[in-house]
Design a protein around this motif. Structure first.
Motif, PDB file in Angstrom:
ATOM      1  N   ILE A   1     -32.146 -54.999  -5.985  1.00  9.90           N
ATOM      2  CA  ILE A   1     -30.925 -54.474  -6.664  1.00  9.90           C
ATOM      3  C   ILE A   1     -30.889 -53.039  -6.397  1.00  9.90           C
ATOM      4  O   ILE A   1     -31.537 -52.360  -6.104  1.00  9.90           O
ATOM      5  N   PRO A   2     -29.464 -53.004  -5.827  1.00  9.82           N
ATOM      6  CA  PRO A   2     -29.101 -51.294  -5.271  1.00  9.82           C
ATOM      7  C   PRO A   2     -29.369 -50.458  -6.421  1.00  9.82           C
ATOM      8  O   PRO A   2     -29.276 -50.783  -7.713  1.00  9.82           O
ATOM      9  N   LEU A   3     -30.185 -49.556  -6.139  1.00 11.05           N
ATOM     10  CA  LEU A   3     -30.614 -48.512  -7.289  1.00 11.05           C
ATOM     11  C   LEU A   3     -29.702 -47.322  -7.182  1.00 11.05           C
ATOM     12  O   LEU A   3     -29.253 -46.871  -6.109  1.00 11.05           O
TER      13      LEU A   3
ATOM     14  N   PRO B   1     -35.456 -60.108  -5.985  1.00 12.58           N
ATOM     15  CA  PRO B   1     -34.012 -59.605  -5.658  1.00 12.58           C
ATOM     16  C   PRO B   1     -34.162 -58.223  -5.432  1.00 12.58           C
ATOM     17  O   PRO B   1     -34.793 -57.559  -6.369  1.00 12.58           O
TER      18      PRO B   1
END
Lengths: 131, 596
Positions: free
Chosen positions: B206-208, B204
């Motif tokens: 995930i926005p960092l 997945p």
């Protein structure tokens, strides 16, 4: 060696992050993310999934060594590969990093070839550990 | 890496290293105050270290060598084996300067000269503890910091591999278990981080967290943006004119909205171009200290309002005049410690630099508590040098006498000192400040000190102007120096020396006829207006035909052929779509004086 591994580049000097990123790109590793110090790196690691951290040693806030220690003591992250970027190959310093669980070190300035060798060595150990 | 990417990285490096070097300069000043501050020592060490790292990749060997030598000094400092002392400060300051020079040379595409052997040697000696340790380590339980390389044993790749074997089992690596179990050759599925088959490709995403909110922008792009905003403001002005002053209806409303947005955009772009004046101020504590040291004086520099922002070009334009004034203050203003004590003042002189925004201007004050300036001396000097007729000089007020220092060719010190008086003086300061549309004024009390005030506009691109007409010509006068506008009463005009003058609020006002200047005939009986201005501390009345309105005009510089015309600063396009020349009042007043 898998070129799709997710790599986090940690350095407080953005020029250095770019240099490391370009070298990794030259080697075909294009899945890179950057963090500008240990603290940001830690937050980034918490939020995402990475396979390798290439971190500078000397950074304000959280040093590379502290980041390494945090990674090794975290249940989820403890298996993460860590390549430490350093200015000198001082024995006591490298020993300290090795004891803290570093996978490899590389001395600035380095070329893409050296970086490739270091990554391969790390991969070798991982592979034999898995065997 | 290919060459284009290299160039790109080099530009990045130069910009970033430039900032670091500037910070190093500031930190050096701090260091004099807090020589044992471990965080500060670490920060300085890291600054050199970071530059060294980047320079290494780019192959700037002399830069690497210099940073390395400085790094050693700071490593010794933070380990407490050496202590801060004047000789050390001088050497590291020289290193910072040299680094700056190297960055500039690299930016200019010049090859780097090697580090002077003498400097390298000094730094090396300073990093080496003398016989007895000077101080106990600053902090025993300090964080593990990367030590600098001198004198320690390096590890080889083979040794490292052996070490890993020893720690994690032959041919195996760490990271398979938490530290407690790290030494054991534990093998879990998690170890295959570098193996593709085990980790699903579809992890997945995930926005960092964003690494950095800032973007580095080329100033040329900002200049272009500013130019476009300028054009937009011009079109807005035209639309406003087309809609009429009291226009009603949907068009007017739309134009009013456009007006509002254009104003906001203009302010936003200006803000982007703003830089804190700290960029200039930061170097002064050091500069003052160096000048003072070379003269056997003591000075403490206080900075106020360093955060005040102004246009980047202005920050750069103000740097040289301010350097000159700071040198002047220390050289000519602040007295020797013995003289100061004799005068009942503390041995250490005070120099204060402050900046504040006042309306659409910025006010910069350089004040010292030195000897001050004797205005009578200036008066005598001006006559002696033939800069002023004795009768004119006698009429000058105290304030006016002080402004004489800005006259070209005026130097009061008998012997030109090596520091401030290199043939250029306050007249150069004044002309560079004039060039950016600013003004400068000096005040002084003998025995108490001198204060120089500089007023500069916040931006160079957009100018609030008074639109006037002379005959059929349109002119734009900068609003800032305008004090009053009134109808001229020809009956009040009298002749004084070579000037036409009139009494304005009980003061004599010199008149400058714009008709004469433009070579236009004066139509008899035509009503004329008077624009009263304060230029260079003197009042002038500019006589012209009509005064229209106040307008924000966009300054378009002249092409090369017209540049440098006395009395003209540039041109602009009026709301009516006509070209109007922008008058440089100070230049015009000077030209007016010269003609007579």
């Amino acid at each position: 060696m898998d070129k799709n591994i997710r790599i986090l580049i940690v350095d407080d000097f953005s020029t250095m992050r770019r240099i490391v990123k370009n070298l990794l790109h030259d080697l075909g590793f294009i899945n890179t993310t950057e963090a500008d110090d240990g603290k940001t790196a830690w937050a980034t690691l918490q939020a995402g999934v990475f396979d390798l951290v290439v971190t500078d040693w000397n950074m304000p806030g959280m040093t590379g060594l502290e980041l390494l220690k945090n990674i090794r003591s975290d249940a989820r992250l403890c298996a993460l590969k860590v390549l430490m970027v350093t200015a000198e190959a001082q024995r006591d310093q490298i020993i300290e990093a090795a004891k803290a669980g570093v996978n490899g070190y590389i001395i600035k300035p380095f070329t893409a070839v050296t970086l490739k060798e270091k990554l391969e060595k790390i991969a070798q150990r991982t592979a034999s550990a898995a065997a | 890496m290919n060459t284009a990417a290299d160039d790109d990285i080099q530009a990045d490096f130069l910009a970033e290293a430039g900032e670091l070097v500037q910070r190093l300069g500031e930190q050096m000043v701090e260091l004099e105050r807090r020589p044992a501050d471990r965080d500060l020592l670490n920060a300085v060490f890291r600054g050199f270290h970071t530059i060294k790292g980047g320079a290494g990749f780019l192959g700037f060997e002399p830069m690497v060598a210099l940073c390395h030598a400085a790094e050693d000094v700071f490593n010794a400092l933070r380990n407490g084996v050496v202590a801060v002392r004047p000789a050390l400060m001088d050497a590291v300051l020289e290193a910072v300067d040299r680094l700056q020079t190297m960055l500039a040379a690299t930016a200019a595409g010049k090859p780097l000269k090697p580090v002077p052997a003498q400097l390298a040697k000094r730094l090396h000696q300073l990093a080496t503890p003398s016989a007895a340790p000077i101080a106990a380590p600053v902090a025993a339980q300090a964080k593990p910091e990367e030590p600098a390389g001198t004198g320690s044993v390096n590890i080889s790749d083979d040794e490292f591999e052996a070490l890993l074997d020893q720690l994690h089992g032959s041919g195996q690596g760490p990271g398979s278990a938490p530290p407690a179990a790290a030494a054991a050759p534990a093998l879990s599925a998690d170890t295959q981080l570098l193996e593709p088959s085990e980790e699903p490709e579809t992890a997945p995403s995930i926005p960092l967290p964003a690494v950095d909110n800032g973007v580095r922008v080329d100033t040329a792009a900002l200049d272009h943006m500013m130019n476009l905003v300028g054009e937009l403001v011009l079109v807005r002005n035209r639309l406003k004119t087309l809609c009429g002053r009291n226009g009603q209806g949907p068009q007017s409303r739309a134009v009013a909205e456009l007006d509002h947005i254009a104003r906001g955009l203009q302010a936003a772009v200006m803000r982007v171009r703003m830089q804190p004046i700290r960029k200039v101020f930061a170097r002064f504590p050091r500069l003052a200290r160096e000048v003072a040291r070379s003269l056997g004086k003591q000075v403490e520099v206080a900075l106020h309002g360093e955060e005040t922002g102004l246009d980047k070009n202005l920050v750069e334009a103000l740097a040289d005049p301010l350097v000159h004034m700071v040198r002047n203050s220390v050289d000519h203003g602040i007295e020797l410690p013995a003289q100061r004590i004799a005068a009942g003042k503390p041995a250490c002189g005070n120099l204060s630099l402050s900046a504040q925004q006042v309306g659409d201007h910025i006010l910069i004050t350089v004040a010292d508590d030195g000897a001050g300036i004797d205005h009578e001396l200036l008066r005598a000097k001006a006559v002696e040098k033939g800069l002023l007729a004795a009768s004119d000089a006698a009429r000058l007020s105290t304030q006016e006498c002080l402004q004489l220092v800005f006259l070209p060719g005026f130097t009061t010190k008998e012997s030109i000192s090596e520091l401030s008086g290199r043939g250029v003086g306050m007249d150069v300061v004044k002309s560079s400040i004039d060039a950016i549309g600013g003004s400068v004024r000096i005040e002084s009390r003998p025995g108490f000190g001198t204060q120089v005030q500089i007023r500069a506009p916040l931006t160079l691109a957009i100018l609030p102007a008074l639109m006037v007409g002379v005959g059929e010509r349109f002119l734009a006068l900068p609003v800032a120096p305008v004090l009053d506008v009134c109808v001229l009463d020809p009956a009040q005009i009298r002749k004084l020396d070579r000037w036409d003058v009139m009494l304005y609020r009980n003061e004599t006002l010199r008149l400058v006829y714009l008709h004469h200047w433009l070579g236009l005939p004066v139509v008899d009986g035509e009503p004329r207006h008077l624009v009263v201005t304060q230029v260079d501390g003197e009042r002038y009345g500019f006589v012209l035909s009509r005064v229209f309105a106040r307008e924000e005009v966009v300054i378009k510089p002249f092409g090369a052929m017209l540049r440098g015309l006395a009395g003209l600063a540039g041109a602009t396009v009026t709301g009516a779509g006509r070209v109007a020349l922008i008058v440089d009042l100070a230049g015009l007043a000077r030209a007016g004086s010269a003609i007579r």
